[in-house]
Scaffold this active site. Structure first.
Site, PDB file in Angstrom:
ATOM      1  N   LYS A  30       0.853  -1.196   0.000  1.00  0.00           N
ATOM      2  CA  LYS A  30       0.000   0.000   0.000  1.00  0.00           C
ATOM      3  C   LYS A  30       0.890   1.247   0.000  1.00  0.00           C
ATOM      4  CE  LYS A  30      -1.454   1.637   4.089  1.00  0.00           C
ATOM      5  NZ  LYS A  30      -1.187   3.042   4.475  1.00  0.00           N
ATOM      6  N   ASN A  31       1.915   1.255   0.827  1.00  0.00           N
ATOM      7  CA  ASN A  31       2.722   2.478   0.993  1.00  0.00           C
ATOM      8  C   ASN A  31       3.679   2.733  -0.157  1.00  0.00           C
ATOM      9  OD1 ASN A  31       1.322   2.950   3.274  1.00  0.00           O
ATOM     10  ND2 ASN A  31       2.969   2.460   4.697  1.00  0.00           N
ATOM     11  N   CYS A  60      -4.354  12.853  13.035  1.00  0.00           N
ATOM     12  CA  CYS A  60      -5.052  11.559  13.037  1.00  0.00           C
ATOM     13  C   CYS A  60      -4.724  10.901  14.375  1.00  0.00           C
ATOM     14  CB  CYS A  60      -4.592  10.702  11.858  1.00  0.00           C
ATOM     15  SG  CYS A  60      -2.904  10.205  11.990  1.00  0.00           S
ATOM     16  N   ARG A  74       0.238  15.154  12.248  1.00  0.00           N
ATOM     17  CA  ARG A  74       0.904  14.758  10.997  1.00  0.00           C
ATOM     18  C   ARG A  74       1.317  16.029  10.231  1.00  0.00           C
ATOM     19  NH1 ARG A  74      -0.501   9.431   9.929  1.00  0.00           N
ATOM     20  NH2 ARG A  74       1.305   9.341   8.574  1.00  0.00           N
ATOM     21  N   ASP A  91       5.437  20.402   7.418  1.00  0.00           N
ATOM     22  CA  ASP A  91       6.431  21.502   7.310  1.00  0.00           C
ATOM     23  C   ASP A  91       7.626  21.114   6.439  1.00  0.00           C
ATOM     24  OD1 ASP A  91       6.755  19.720   9.620  1.00  0.00           O
ATOM     25  OD2 ASP A  91       8.598  20.859   9.976  1.00  0.00           O
ATOM     26  N   ASP A 145       5.245   1.048  12.008  1.00  0.00           N
ATOM     27  CA  ASP A 145       4.009   0.410  11.532  1.00  0.00           C
ATOM     28  C   ASP A 145       3.862  -1.018  12.023  1.00  0.00           C
ATOM     29  OD1 ASP A 145       3.972   1.980   8.235  1.00  0.00           O
ATOM     30  OD2 ASP A 145       3.584   2.721  10.256  1.00  0.00           O
ATOM     31  N   ARG A 188      -8.509  -0.087   5.154  1.00  0.00           N
ATOM     32  CA  ARG A 188      -7.675   0.948   4.519  1.00  0.00           C
ATOM     33  C   ARG A 188      -6.381   0.340   3.990  1.00  0.00           C
ATOM     34  NH1 ARG A 188      -7.129   6.532   7.378  1.00  0.00           N
ATOM     35  NH2 ARG A 188      -5.789   6.579   5.570  1.00  0.00           N
TER      36      ARG A 188
HETATM   37  C1  EPZ Z   1       4.736   7.067   6.020  1.00  0.00           C
HETATM   38  O1  EPZ Z   1       3.974   8.165   6.497  1.00  0.00           O
HETATM   39  C2  EPZ Z   1       3.798   5.854   6.038  1.00  0.00           C
HETATM   40  N1  EPZ Z   1       2.637   6.128   5.188  1.00  0.00           N
HETATM   41  C3  EPZ Z   1       3.317   5.590   7.460  1.00  0.00           C
HETATM   42  O2  EPZ Z   1       2.554   4.379   7.430  1.00  0.00           O
HETATM   43  C4  EPZ Z   1       4.550   5.346   8.341  1.00  0.00           C
HETATM   44  O3  EPZ Z   1       4.130   5.165   9.674  1.00  0.00           O
HETATM   45  C5  EPZ Z   1       5.486   6.569   8.249  1.00  0.00           C
HETATM   46  O4  EPZ Z   1       5.846   6.803   6.879  1.00  0.00           O
HETATM   47  C6  EPZ Z   1       6.772   6.359   9.039  1.00  0.00           C
HETATM   48  O5  EPZ Z   1       7.445   5.242   8.562  1.00  0.00           O
HETATM   49  C7  EPZ Z   1       2.758   6.025   3.860  1.00  0.00           C
HETATM   50  O6  EPZ Z   1       3.823   5.731   3.332  1.00  0.00           O
HETATM   51  C8  EPZ Z   1       1.515   6.283   3.052  1.00  0.00           C
HETATM   52  P1  EPZ Z   1       6.822  10.521   7.826  1.00  0.00           P
HETATM   53  P2  EPZ Z   1       4.585   9.663   6.383  1.00  0.00           P
HETATM   54  O7  EPZ Z   1       6.702  11.803   7.067  1.00  0.00           O
HETATM   55  O8  EPZ Z   1       5.485   9.764   5.217  1.00  0.00           O
HETATM   56  C9  EPZ Z   1       7.386  13.845  11.119  1.00  0.00           C
HETATM   57  C10 EPZ Z   1       0.673   3.016   7.779  1.00  0.00           C
HETATM   58  O9  EPZ Z   1       0.275   2.531   8.849  1.00  0.00           O
HETATM   59  N2  EPZ Z   1       7.165  14.836  10.043  1.00  0.00           N
HETATM   60  O10 EPZ Z   1       7.918   9.582   7.479  1.00  0.00           O
HETATM   61  O11 EPZ Z   1       3.445  10.599   6.488  1.00  0.00           O
HETATM   62  C11 EPZ Z   1       6.152  13.028  11.441  1.00  0.00           C
HETATM   63  O12 EPZ Z   1       5.302  13.710  12.345  1.00  0.00           O
HETATM   64  C12 EPZ Z   1       1.148   4.463   7.751  1.00  0.00           C
HETATM   65  O13 EPZ Z   1       0.753   2.410   6.697  1.00  0.00           O
HETATM   66  C13 EPZ Z   1       7.380  16.178  10.308  1.00  0.00           C
HETATM   67  O14 EPZ Z   1       7.728  16.546  11.412  1.00  0.00           O
HETATM   68  O15 EPZ Z   1       5.438   9.744   7.707  1.00  0.00           O
HETATM   69  C14 EPZ Z   1       6.754  11.776  12.046  1.00  0.00           C
HETATM   70  O16 EPZ Z   1       7.044  12.004  13.407  1.00  0.00           O
HETATM   71  C15 EPZ Z   1       0.878   5.190   9.066  1.00  0.00           C
HETATM   72  N3  EPZ Z   1       7.176  17.090   9.308  1.00  0.00           N
HETATM   73  C16 EPZ Z   1       8.059  11.601  11.281  1.00  0.00           C
HETATM   74  O17 EPZ Z   1       8.331  12.876  10.684  1.00  0.00           O
HETATM   75  C17 EPZ Z   1       6.802  16.709   8.053  1.00  0.00           C
HETATM   76  O18 EPZ Z   1       6.663  17.604   7.169  1.00  0.00           O
HETATM   77  C18 EPZ Z   1       8.005  10.558  10.166  1.00  0.00           C
HETATM   78  O19 EPZ Z   1       6.849  10.845   9.393  1.00  0.00           O
HETATM   79  C19 EPZ Z   1       6.590  15.330   7.790  1.00  0.00           C
HETATM   80  C20 EPZ Z   1       6.788  14.406   8.801  1.00  0.00           C
END
Ligand code: EPZ
Length: 432
Positions: A22-23, A116, A121, A124, A311, A403
């Site tokens: 999915k991801n 969420c 989420r 920035d 995850d 989902r």
């Molecule tokens: C991806 O989300 C995955 N989703 C998530 O899987 C997964 O948990 C996550 O990566 C971490 O591995 C998809 O790929 C669709 P991040 P993503 O940006 O990219 C912070 C599932 O269950 N952050 O890597 O949205 C954020 O808050 C889902 O399949 C910022 O601070 O996650 C987090 O603490 C849930 N600013 C960390 O970075 C930003 O602009 C990692 O988030 C973006 C993120």
């Protein structure tokens, strides 16, 4: 709205085929916007998140056809550069439309994502990246209005945030950079296999990307991208979820086909450390798992890939709940991601959650109860606990599972589980 009724204690055995990721699918589907030629993507799982993405692409004006696991997308000139709140609010990952829209149309209007249940989420880092390439960002009426009338120009961007790299942020910058003028270097890039799969897809379209899978990715901008065919990598989190099912005390051993051993290292290593049997075939595309004689408690500190995936921590918590000893789970990426613990405690688990850490003391057995799914992976943890629990568990709000898990109930039935999906008339335990 459906609920899942699980009769616990059934022996599990047999074989299950793991679906496409999915991801990996979500950013790859969004990347179809980068060319006006058709792209054909296979092994896209039929889950609501990918279906939401396909609906959004079609509402933007792309033509979308799906036949079983293969999707054909064509995005002609003139497609819209703005997705509505109605469309985007259903799926946070639609933020990965930002990069392709900016690369192709030099502008986009996307709703600011809400939070969420697994935590805030923010976006920035996504905005820092697109501004570094020369775009202007305004916030208007809850939307991000992003424009680059003179086009995007490559530069070096460090994508590291307070919680480490960002997966979709890395994806967005890669997709914005492929048609930018000059060279873009991404420092502190996410190394997830899903990022590498996107880079491979983009290179098949004619992009020039090097270093995906390392912390530094270099993209040389090109004039135009063309159509291509691609098969999405296996879903390592679905595979990890079934590996946990295979090590529950009701399992006599199960085999998972269509996996990728290299992507599963941290997940497999932890199960072996906890005393379970994990045996891959020679080319690592199939794995046999079964409970060890003397399962041991374990410790998880989630980290960006190749560390232990956030995850997977909820699913492992369900296994730890029934493992003798004290296990510890700390999520450094989403410190609030413990919604499953209160529901597991309703089933008799002994878990204390404090400040981003769960302390799990193994108990003799869990008992079935009505529980509420809250997010995708928390719901998977409840299903796993229900398989091993004594008696019947009703899991409400099944849409969370739908989902990201393709045909989960059918696959579990194939392994001998007694699960039934029924309409959820009363809506489950009340939520305050
Ligand atoms: C991806 O989300 C995955 N989703 C998530 O899987 C997964 O948990 C996550 O990566 C971490 O591995 C998809 O790929 C669709 P991040 P993503 O940006 O990219 C912070 C599932 O269950 N952050 O890597 O949205 C954020 O808050 C889902 O399949 C910022 O601070 O996650 C987090 O603490 C849930 N600013 C960390 O970075 C930003 O602009 C990692 O988030 C973006 C993120």
């Amino acid at each position: 709205m459906d609920k899942l009724i699980v009769e616990g204690g059934q022996n599990l055995s047999g074989t299950v085929n793991i679906s496409g990721s999915k991801n990996a699918s979500l950013p790859i589907l969004a990347a179809a916007l980068l060319t006006d030629e058709p792209v054909r993507i296979s092994r896209v799982p039929d889950v609501s998140d990918t279906n939401y993405m396909l609906q959004i692409l079609s509402q933007l004006g792309a033509s979308v056809e799906r036949s079983s696991g293969t999707v054909r997308i064509e995005s002609p000139d003139g497609i819209s550069s703005s997705a509505s709140y109605e469309q985007v609010r259903k799926m946070r990952a639609s933020i990965c439309l930002l990069g392709p829209m900016m690369a192709r149309m030099k502008r986009c209007t996307l709703p600011l994502p809400g939070g969420c249940v697994i935590g805030d989420r923010p976006v920035d880092l996504h905005l820092r990246a697109i501004q570094a390439l020369g775009a202007r960002v305004r916030v208007k009426g809850g939307n991000m209005v992003i424009e680059a009338p003179n086009g995007l120009v490559g530069t070096t961007v460090d994508m590291r945030g307070d919680s480490g790299p960002t997966v979709l942020g890395t994806d967005n910058l890669m997709m914005a950079a492929v048609l930018a003028k000059g060279k873009t270097v991404i420092e502190s890039a996410a190394r997830e296999p899903e990022v590498v799969d996107l880079a491979n897809f983009l290179n098949k379209m004619g992009a020039r990307i090097e270093g995906a899978g390392s912390r530094t990715i270099t993209i040389h901008g090109v004039e135009k991208l063309h159509g291509c065919e691609h098969t999405v990598i296996p879903d390592r989190i679905e595979a990890g979820t079934f590996m946990v099912a295979g090590t529950l005390n009701v399992s006599q051993g199960i085999t998972l086909n269509r996996v990728c051993r290299e992507h599963m290292k941290s997940i497999s290593d932890l199960l072996v450390e906890c005393g379970h049997v994990v045996e891959y075939n020679e080319d690592g595309t199939s794995v046999f798992v079964k409970p060890g004689e003397r399962p041991r408690s374990g410790k998880i500190l989630t980290n960006p890939y190749p560390g232990y995936p956030t995850d997977m921590q909820a699913q492992m918590t369900a296994l730890f709940a029934l493992t003798p000893g004290i296990s510890v789970v700390k999520d450094t990426i989403f410190p609030q991601r413990f919604m499953h613990c209160s529901e597991l405690k309703r089933m008799g688990a002994n878990i204390k959650v404090d400040n981003g850490t769960a302390i799990i003391t193994g108990v003799e057995g869990l008992s079935g109860a009505p529980v509420m799914a809250s997010d995708l992976r928390a719901s998977a943890a409840l299903v796993l606990a229900a398989l091993a629990a004594e008696g019947t568990t009703e899991i409400h709000r099944l849409y969370h599972i739908d989902r990201g898990y393709e045909m989960l109930d059918d696959k579990l039935e194939l392994l001998g589980a007694k699960v039934k999906r029924v309409p959820d008339l009363e809506g489950g335990p009340q939520e305050d």
